[in-house]
Design a protein around this motif. Structure first.
Motif, PDB file in Angstrom:
ATOM      1  N   TYR A  32     -37.434 -15.546   7.138  1.00  0.00           N
ATOM      2  CA  TYR A  32     -36.107 -16.050   7.456  1.00  0.00           C
ATOM      3  C   TYR A  32     -35.083 -15.170   6.762  1.00  0.00           C
ATOM      4  CZ  TYR A  32     -37.492 -20.349   9.714  1.00  0.00           C
ATOM      5  OH  TYR A  32     -37.997 -21.261  10.591  1.00  0.00           O
ATOM      6  N   PRO A  33     -33.965 -14.890   7.405  1.00  0.00           N
ATOM      7  CA  PRO A  33     -32.936 -14.075   6.757  1.00  0.00           C
ATOM      8  C   PRO A  33     -32.300 -14.836   5.614  1.00  0.00           C
ATOM      9  CG  PRO A  33     -32.125 -14.941   8.839  1.00  0.00           C
ATOM     10  CD  PRO A  33     -33.592 -15.291   8.763  1.00  0.00           C
ATOM     11  N   ASP A 473     -30.020  -4.345  11.034  1.00  0.00           N
ATOM     12  CA  ASP A 473     -30.571  -4.948   9.827  1.00  0.00           C
ATOM     13  C   ASP A 473     -32.087  -5.115   9.971  1.00  0.00           C
ATOM     14  OD1 ASP A 473     -30.747  -6.065   7.336  1.00  0.00           O
ATOM     15  OD2 ASP A 473     -30.119  -8.066   7.986  1.00  0.00           O
ATOM     16  N   THR A 474     -32.751  -4.018  10.256  1.00  0.00           N
ATOM     17  CA  THR A 474     -34.186  -4.036  10.531  1.00  0.00           C
ATOM     18  C   THR A 474     -34.958  -3.511   9.333  1.00  0.00           C
ATOM     19  OG1 THR A 474     -33.816  -3.722  12.888  1.00  0.00           O
ATOM     20  CG2 THR A 474     -36.001  -3.168  12.050  1.00  0.00           C
ATOM     21  N   SER A 520     -36.000  -8.217  12.000  1.00  0.00           N
ATOM     22  CA  SER A 520     -34.820  -7.601  12.598  1.00  0.00           C
ATOM     23  C   SER A 520     -33.842  -8.685  13.026  1.00  0.00           C
ATOM     24  CB  SER A 520     -35.208  -6.756  13.814  1.00  0.00           C
ATOM     25  OG  SER A 520     -34.057  -6.142  14.376  1.00  0.00           O
ATOM     26  N   ARG A 521     -32.567  -8.431  12.736  1.00  0.00           N
ATOM     27  CA  ARG A 521     -31.506  -9.298  13.255  1.00  0.00           C
ATOM     28  C   ARG A 521     -31.052  -8.662  14.564  1.00  0.00           C
ATOM     29  NH1 ARG A 521     -28.653 -13.084  10.798  1.00  0.00           N
ATOM     30  NH2 ARG A 521     -29.326 -12.367   8.742  1.00  0.00           N
ATOM     31  N   GLN A 525     -26.693 -14.130  15.895  1.00  0.00           N
ATOM     32  CA  GLN A 525     -27.318 -15.432  15.681  1.00  0.00           C
ATOM     33  C   GLN A 525     -28.826 -15.419  15.950  1.00  0.00           C
ATOM     34  OE1 GLN A 525     -23.746 -15.779  16.102  1.00  0.00           O
ATOM     35  NE2 GLN A 525     -24.294 -16.515  14.057  1.00  0.00           N
ATOM     36  N   TRP A 526     -29.398 -14.236  16.177  1.00  0.00           N
ATOM     37  CA  TRP A 526     -30.808 -14.154  16.549  1.00  0.00           C
ATOM     38  C   TRP A 526     -31.568 -13.253  15.582  1.00  0.00           C
ATOM     39  CZ3 TRP A 526     -32.958 -16.875  20.617  1.00  0.00           C
ATOM     40  CH2 TRP A 526     -32.054 -17.488  21.488  1.00  0.00           C
ATOM     41  N   THR A 527     -32.737 -13.722  15.164  1.00  0.00           N
ATOM     42  CA  THR A 527     -33.613 -12.903  14.318  1.00  0.00           C
ATOM     43  C   THR A 527     -35.029 -12.972  14.858  1.00  0.00           C
ATOM     44  OG1 THR A 527     -34.110 -14.752  12.821  1.00  0.00           O
ATOM     45  CG2 THR A 527     -32.239 -13.332  12.236  1.00  0.00           C
ATOM     46  N   ASP A 529     -39.105 -12.216  13.435  1.00  0.00           N
ATOM     47  CA  ASP A 529     -40.074 -11.836  12.410  1.00  0.00           C
ATOM     48  C   ASP A 529     -41.402 -11.586  13.103  1.00  0.00           C
ATOM     49  OD1 ASP A 529     -38.897 -12.286   9.613  1.00  0.00           O
ATOM     50  OD2 ASP A 529     -38.354 -14.124  10.677  1.00  0.00           O
ATOM     51  N   TRP A 558     -33.001 -18.751  16.196  1.00  0.00           N
ATOM     52  CA  TRP A 558     -31.593 -18.812  16.612  1.00  0.00           C
ATOM     53  C   TRP A 558     -30.864 -19.817  15.736  1.00  0.00           C
ATOM     54  CZ3 TRP A 558     -29.056 -23.227  18.402  1.00  0.00           C
ATOM     55  CH2 TRP A 558     -27.725 -23.031  18.839  1.00  0.00           C
TER      56      TRP A 558
END
Length: 647
Positions: A32-33, A473-474, A520-521, A525-527, A529, A558
């Motif tokens: 999680y970010p 942001d990867t 990666s973001r 609003q989406w990431t 893993d 999300w």
């Protein structure tokens, strides 16, 4: 529903009514970010008793944060460990095992609030009894850690930590219901003053369950489970330099299980069949008390602690109690640590441990003599944390009253090649003493112990690289590891009566593989893993059981721009694996293949008001049928919904 479930559900409801993984890895994993201003730290990465930032760690580690556990609606910690590279999880009624980098389940040291929680009887911890408490987090150290923690840490360390009172002051609770008669609840109270803090937690996980035998074995009996956890921890600063702390935990798990068919003339011989009346009851009590003194403005610290673990297990059939065991552990530790110029850290630690075990057989077939083993461990550790270079080295000497004395080591280095690229390498050794079950057996005539067993030994090394990309942001991390295990303990079935008994293997077990993790973001609003593990684990050229070559997971997350809602889609894949089946009338196992499977889970939550959220989830969305252990059918689709509050 059992009395405990009714009481637990009522208590949770009353509390609510009356109340006024970014998993970051230096092997880089992100579940999680997390805000950039909150660097992840590892508490278990050193005996220095200071937090180590993941960017300074020279090995492979993951942190599963409270945010990850909450957003994924984790109830059993074993479930979220499936998303950590290098971990294989296999679960049946009454036992959930974790294997790290191809190790055996009893080669993984599990710590809960700093307490060793493995059962001395089997030498491992049932991770299925560890319920996710509000505000909890998990650390995973991969690779041999015996130089720091001694026996049990061949594969690595899994450390669960409940939240302190000052981490989240106030009251929080959740209550949910779902399919298969599921009722789960958890409540936590955190209090803190200027010089003290305390936290109390209660968790109930209950389900009527689903069938776990194949249709040939009946396939109709629901396998239910109820688990109750009460825990607390507290700390107080007596002076500016002297702190006292304590932690305690009670876990009770009771549930049903199905047995194997032992009728050699039946077509279901060796298969799991519906077995009415078979059930288990396990209870465990854990406690720790410690004190810490800091001097020279915190540059010199001394820490002492005492911990206990007391575990009882009982099994029942339709006629009453059929077997039982009692195990306990008493451990005392002393850590003396120095820091020099905020970059050099030197530590000396000493551990004394006594484990005891007794068969509690109602029929008198097994010996009821209480057996014990004592061990003294002496640890020396050095760590250097530079601006770009990090070094670590540890050496441990274990002095055992039953086995030969052993020395284990661990060394590591990490170097920031650029601001975005880091390389690292480490090597170490591990040791695992035979468990009481292996040494002294269980039921005469069914499993005979071997008091001549030697400890299992492992050596291994790893290299890795971590890289961050500015675009999106990867972050990606790749690790290669190679471990060798000697004196592996396995079960033999010697002629002419083929009675099961353990022995040490003469050949080496080779375990090597690759771990890849990506975060990666992909949008504001989406990431996403993703994690992948490749494992080649063989004993004398034969694949080790319950160790898939390929394990992968991906989580798409999300979050609403105002954080008013969130959703997570998780996909997990387990490749095919070998297992053992006792379907031959000689009781000598035959090898079978467990098919690969892919599971999809979906969850979401919505904020109703400040402090109140509604949530729902579906697990095994497509109702896949699969087996993690031969002939044990795993649960199909399930759903749950509930509400959580915070004040």
């Amino acid at each position: 529903m059992k009395k405990y479930v009714r009481l637990g559900g009522a208590a949770s409801a009353a509390l609510i009514w009356c109340a006024p993984v970014m998993a970051q890895d230096q092997g880089t994993e992100y579940l999680y970010p997390e805000p950039a201003e909150r660097p992840e730290v590892l508490v278990t990465a050193s005996r220095i008793d200071t937090e180590v930032e993941t960017g300074d760690y020279t090995g492979s580690a993951s942190v599963i944060t409270p945010e990850q556990i909450e957003r994924r609606q984790v109830r059993d910690i074993g479930d979220v460990l499936r998303d950590v590279p290098g971990i294989a999880v296999s679960s049946v009624a009454g036992q959930t095992q974790i294997r790290l980098r191809g190790s055996e389940a009893n080669h993984v040291l599990v710590l809960v609030d700093g307490i060793e929680v493995s059962d001395p009887f089997g030498g491992e911890f049932d991770i299925g009894t560890l319920q996710a408490e509000i505000g909890s987090r998990v650390e995973v150290l991969r690779g041999p850690q015996s130089a720091l923690y001694g026996n049990d840490a061949i594969g690595g360390v899994v450390a669960y930590q409940s939240a302190r009172g000052r981490d989240a002051e106030g009251f929080a609770a959740r209550l949910e219901g779902g399919t298969a008669g599921t009722i789960n609840g958890s409540a936590r109270l955190g209090l803190a003053g200027e010089r003290w803090d305390t936290a109390l937690s209660a968790t109930v996980v209950s389900t009527d369950g689903q069938p776990n035998s194949r249709p040939i074995g009946g396939g109709e009996r629901d396998i239910g489970r109820d688990s109750y956890t009460l825990s607390g921890k507290a700390a107080a600063d007596v002076t500016d330099t002297f702190e006292l702390r304590a932690a305690g935990r009670f876990i009770r798990t009771e549930g049903d299980f199905n047995d194997s068919d032992f009728d050699t003339t039946a077509p279901t011989f060796g298969f799991i069949i519906d077995s009415p009346g078979t059930r288990f009851e396990n209870e465990a009590v854990y406690a720790l008390a410690g004190a810490r003194l800091e001097m020279l403005d915190g540059a010199w610290s001394q820490d002492v602690s005492v911990q206990i673990a007391d575990i009882t297990r009982d099994s029942f059939n339709a006629f009453g109690r059929s077997s039982g065991s009692e195990g306990d552990r008493l451990k005392a530790s002393y850590v003396n640590a120095f820091s020099i110029a905020s970059s050099h850290f030197v530590t000396f630690a000493a551990d004394w441990e006594r484990e005891r075990f007794r068969n509690n057989d109602p029929f008198g077939f097994a010996s009821a003599t209480r057996q014990k083993i004592e061990n003294v461990g002496l640890v020396g550790e050095y760590r250097y944390a530079g601006e770009r270079l990090d070094l670590s080295a540890a050496l441990r000497r274990d002095i055992n009253d039953r086995f030969a004395n052993e020395t284990t080591f661990r060394i590591g280095a990490g170097f920031d090649v650029t601001e975005s690229t880091r390389v690292r390498a480490s090597a170490g050794s591990g040791i695992k003493n035979p468990g009481f079950f292996e040494l002294f057996g269980f039921f005469d005539g069914r499993f005979i112990g071997n008091e001549d067993l030697a400890p299992e030994k492992s050596t291994g090394w790893e290299v890795g690289i971590d890289h961050s990309f500015e675009l999106g942001d990867t972050k990606i991390g790749v690790t290669y590891f190679d471990n060798n295990l000697e004196n592996e303990i396995f079960t033999t079935f010697p002629a002419p009566d083929f009675t099961a008994t353990p022995a040490n293997a003469d050949t080496k077990s080779q375990r090597s593989g690759v771990e890849i993790a990506l975060f990666s973001r992909i949008a504001p609003q989406w990431t996403i893993d993703a994690a992948y593990s490749y494992l080649d684990a063989e004993e004398n050229g034969v694949s080790e059981v319950r160790r898939p070559r390929h394990i992968a997971s991906a989580a798409l997350g999300w979050t609403h721009p105002g954080d008013a809602a969130s959703a997570t889609l998780v996909v997990r894949h387990n490749g095919a694996a070998q297992d053992l089946a006792f379907t031959d009338p000689s009781f000598v196992p035959v090898r079978v293949t467990l098919d690969d499977y892919t599971l999809v889970n979906l969850n979401a939550n919505v904020r109703l008001t400040d402090g109140i959220e509604a949530f729902a989830r579906v697990e095994n969305l497509f109702d896949d049928t699969y087996e993690q252990v031969f002939s044990f059918v795993s649960p199909g689709r399930s759903a749950a919904a509930g509400i959580s509050v915070r004040f």
